[in-house]
Motif scaffolding. Structure first.
Motif, PDB file in Angstrom:
ATOM      1  N   THR A  34      20.945  33.818  44.000  1.00 56.06           N
ATOM      2  CA  THR A  34      20.108  33.272  43.021  1.00 56.06           C
ATOM      3  C   THR A  34      21.658  32.673  41.773  1.00 56.06           C
ATOM      4  O   THR A  34      22.788  33.249  41.086  1.00 56.06           O
ATOM      5  CB  THR A  34      20.173  34.793  42.310  1.00 56.06           C
ATOM      6  N   LYS A  35      21.664  31.850  41.355  1.00 57.28           N
ATOM      7  CA  LYS A  35      22.685  31.117  40.661  1.00 57.28           C
ATOM      8  C   LYS A  35      23.064  31.177  39.506  1.00 57.28           C
ATOM      9  O   LYS A  35      24.420  31.164  39.229  1.00 57.28           O
ATOM     10  CB  LYS A  35      22.082  29.018  40.322  1.00 57.28           C
ATOM     11  N   SER A  36      21.898  31.990  38.317  1.00 60.27           N
ATOM     12  CA  SER A  36      22.654  32.644  36.849  1.00 60.27           C
ATOM     13  C   SER A  36      23.328  33.726  37.379  1.00 60.27           C
ATOM     14  O   SER A  36      23.858  33.886  36.630  1.00 60.27           O
ATOM     15  CB  SER A  36      21.209  33.247  36.666  1.00 60.27           C
ATOM     16  N   LYS A  37      23.633  34.402  38.344  1.00 55.52           N
ATOM     17  CA  LYS A  37      24.066  35.321  38.771  1.00 55.52           C
ATOM     18  C   LYS A  37      25.411  35.678  39.350  1.00 55.52           C
ATOM     19  O   LYS A  37      25.903  36.521  39.587  1.00 55.52           O
ATOM     20  CB  LYS A  37      23.734  36.395  39.740  1.00 55.52           C
ATOM     21  N   ILE A  38      26.361  33.806  39.416  1.00 60.53           N
ATOM     22  CA  ILE A  38      27.643  33.524  39.863  1.00 60.53           C
ATOM     23  C   ILE A  38      28.523  33.819  39.019  1.00 60.53           C
ATOM     24  O   ILE A  38      29.689  34.903  38.765  1.00 60.53           O
ATOM     25  CB  ILE A  38      27.717  32.284  40.712  1.00 60.53           C
ATOM     26  N   LYS A  39      28.275  33.660  37.446  1.00 62.17           N
ATOM     27  CA  LYS A  39      28.826  33.840  36.757  1.00 62.17           C
ATOM     28  C   LYS A  39      28.659  35.784  36.161  1.00 62.17           C
ATOM     29  O   LYS A  39      29.870  36.480  36.052  1.00 62.17           O
ATOM     30  CB  LYS A  39      27.858  33.768  35.051  1.00 62.17           C
ATOM     31  N   THR A  40      28.298  36.732  36.744  1.00 60.65           N
ATOM     32  CA  THR A  40      28.245  37.951  36.944  1.00 60.65           C
ATOM     33  C   THR A  40      29.404  38.899  37.935  1.00 60.65           C
ATOM     34  O   THR A  40      29.351  39.431  38.020  1.00 60.65           O
ATOM     35  CB  THR A  40      26.826  38.710  37.259  1.00 60.65           C
ATOM     36  N   LEU A  41      29.013  37.920  39.021  1.00 57.41           N
ATOM     37  CA  LEU A  41      29.561  38.102  39.868  1.00 57.41           C
ATOM     38  C   LEU A  41      31.257  38.198  39.955  1.00 57.41           C
ATOM     39  O   LEU A  41      32.260  38.857  39.923  1.00 57.41           O
ATOM     40  CB  LEU A  41      29.211  37.155  41.447  1.00 57.41           C
ATOM     41  N   LYS A  42      30.837  36.276  38.758  1.00 53.64           N
ATOM     42  CA  LYS A  42      32.827  36.192  38.662  1.00 53.64           C
ATOM     43  C   LYS A  42      33.207  37.463  37.513  1.00 53.64           C
ATOM     44  O   LYS A  42      34.266  37.145  37.716  1.00 53.64           O
ATOM     45  CB  LYS A  42      32.627  35.073  38.513  1.00 53.64           C
ATOM     46  N   LEU A  43      33.001  37.681  36.724  1.00 52.91           N
ATOM     47  CA  LEU A  43      33.181  38.182  35.315  1.00 52.91           C
ATOM     48  C   LEU A  43      32.873  39.725  36.382  1.00 52.91           C
ATOM     49  O   LEU A  43      34.134  40.485  35.581  1.00 52.91           O
ATOM     50  CB  LEU A  43      31.991  38.277  34.552  1.00 52.91           C
ATOM     51  N   ALA A  44      33.128  40.237  37.688  1.00 54.60           N
ATOM     52  CA  ALA A  44      33.114  41.730  37.440  1.00 54.60           C
ATOM     53  C   ALA A  44      34.403  41.104  38.618  1.00 54.60           C
ATOM     54  O   ALA A  44      35.102  42.240  39.584  1.00 54.60           O
ATOM     55  CB  ALA A  44      31.872  42.377  38.687  1.00 54.60           C
ATOM     56  N   GLY A  45      35.057  40.068  39.471  1.00 58.05           N
ATOM     57  CA  GLY A  45      35.955  40.230  39.991  1.00 58.05           C
ATOM     58  C   GLY A  45      35.909  40.075  41.251  1.00 58.05           C
ATOM     59  O   GLY A  45      36.569  39.525  41.955  1.00 58.05           O
ATOM     60  N   VAL A  46      34.777  39.274  41.079  1.00 56.04           N
ATOM     61  CA  VAL A  46      34.312  39.259  43.302  1.00 56.04           C
ATOM     62  C   VAL A  46      34.455  37.717  43.176  1.00 56.04           C
ATOM     63  O   VAL A  46      34.141  37.291  42.304  1.00 56.04           O
ATOM     64  CB  VAL A  46      32.528  39.434  43.095  1.00 56.04           C
ATOM     65  N   ASN A  47      34.985  37.086  43.928  1.00 65.51           N
ATOM     66  CA  ASN A  47      34.468  35.533  44.653  1.00 65.51           C
ATOM     67  C   ASN A  47      33.656  35.257  44.957  1.00 65.51           C
ATOM     68  O   ASN A  47      33.379  35.962  45.852  1.00 65.51           O
ATOM     69  CB  ASN A  47      35.708  35.387  45.979  1.00 65.51           C
ATOM     70  N   PRO A  48      32.768  34.594  43.825  1.00 69.68           N
ATOM     71  CA  PRO A  48      31.190  33.967  43.646  1.00 69.68           C
ATOM     72  C   PRO A  48      31.636  33.077  45.306  1.00 69.68           C
ATOM     73  O   PRO A  48      31.460  32.248  45.104  1.00 69.68           O
ATOM     74  CB  PRO A  48      30.176  34.550  43.499  1.00 69.68           C
ATOM     75  N   PHE A  49      29.561  33.442  46.014  1.00 67.10           N
ATOM     76  CA  PHE A  49      29.192  32.157  46.337  1.00 67.10           C
ATOM     77  C   PHE A  49      27.820  31.972  46.335  1.00 67.10           C
ATOM     78  O   PHE A  49      27.410  33.487  46.936  1.00 67.10           O
ATOM     79  CB  PHE A  49      29.605  32.513  48.306  1.00 67.10           C
ATOM     80  N   LEU A  50      27.147  31.372  46.474  1.00 69.27           N
ATOM     81  CA  LEU A  50      26.240  31.229  46.474  1.00 69.27           C
ATOM     82  C   LEU A  50      25.396  30.626  47.562  1.00 69.27           C
ATOM     83  O   LEU A  50      25.599  29.528  48.222  1.00 69.27           O
ATOM     84  CB  LEU A  50      25.421  29.778  45.505  1.00 69.27           C
ATOM     85  N   LEU A  51      24.726  31.512  48.562  1.00 70.28           N
ATOM     86  CA  LEU A  51      23.361  31.168  49.988  1.00 70.28           C
ATOM     87  C   LEU A  51      22.702  31.307  49.106  1.00 70.28           C
ATOM     88  O   LEU A  51      21.903  32.266  49.207  1.00 70.28           O
ATOM     89  CB  LEU A  51      24.732  32.826  50.624  1.00 70.28           C
TER      90      LEU A  51
END
Length: 270
Positions: A34-51
């Motif tokens: 989910t594209k909208s969750k990329i920001k959530t992952l980034k704020l949590a410190g995760v290196n985010p990827f949309l797959l």
């Protein structure tokens, strides 16, 4: 925890798991569909990827997601109960060559204890017990073997029972329903916090090429447990159907407790 970890599927379980590893000092790559969750992952410190995975293709940079990671936690719910026709095997087969060509050494595949059959005898089932021959179970077992038999990486299969925890409890779904089946069957549930600690324990013990069942050691009856939870949450009680003999099972986590020296944090009580 120095290894770089990849978590494919940072949802209800995967995101809190990623946060746990980050707090322990790990570098975590994580995916979401989910594209909208990329920001959530980034704020949590995760290196985010949309797959986005399907049986036809993988949309997104899967190779970058796996890059420099030694451990992969594959946490994509199959959704076969709601959609039995879904080609879950095809989705997983597309991942295999990418994993083979990556730096991944160890894979933890999150599976489910629904591969075991419910019966009127209500057996106590461990990792050596016979599995169900249902269509859904058969598909899941084939996927387990797909990873387990691959010589390019070491795979551990972790079969979780029903997941409960923050914002998730089956009692909310059953509340107020009528004709609920199998009132005398024992429950098999596990809390999110235990899921996270068990995964961490597998990694810390280097427990690869294994199969573990994971379920809370308490197994009260469905009728007692769900009515009590609904009372505690001030929800309408479910009404159970006693016209047929209950079928069920008890999932044993003795192997996990023994080999990982694990003690459950959130015991499920009636």
């Amino acid at each position: 925890m120095n290894s770089k970890i990849c978590i494919i599927g940072c949802g209800w379980l995967g995101l809190p798991l990623a946060k746990y590893f980050i707090e322990k000092g790990a570098d975590v790559n994580g995916s979401t569909s989910t594209k909208s969750k990329i920001k959530t992952l980034k704020l949590a410190g995760v290196n985010p990827f949309l797959l986005q995975l399907s049986s036809e293709k993988i949309v997104g940079n899967i190779d970058a997601c796996l890059d420099h990671c030694k451990i992969l936690i594959l946490n994509i719910p199959p959704g076969l109960r709601k959609n039995p026709a879904q080609d879950y095997l095809g989705m997983m087969q597309l991942l295999v060559p990418h994993i083979e060509n990556s730096s991944i050494e160890n894979l933890l595949f999150i599976s489910t204890t629904s591969v075991y059959e419910d019966t009127v005898e209500t057996p106590i089932l461990d990792e050596t017990s016979k599995t169900s021959n249902s269509t859904v179970a058969s598909k899941l077992l084939i996927v387990e073997q797909l990873f387990k038999n691959n010589p390019k990486f070491r795979t551990t299969i972790l079969r979780f029972s029903g997941l409960i925890g923050e914002n998730r409890h089956p009692a909310k779904y059953l509340s107020g329903k009528t004709g609920v089946k199998n009132p005398e069957a024992p429950i098999n549930l596990i809390h999110q916090k235990d899921c996270i600690q068990i995964i961490a324990s597998i990694i810390n013990h280097n427990a690869w090429e294994e199969l573990f069942n994971a379920s809370s050691p308490s197994h009260p009856s469905r009728v007692n447990y769900y009515k009590q939870v609904c009372r505690d949450l001030n929800l309408p009680l479910p009404q159970f159907d006693y016209s047929k003999t209950s079928v069920g099972k008890i999932i044993s986590s003795e192997k996990l407790a023994r080999e990982l020296d694990y003690r459950f944090i959130n015991n499920i009580n009636n």
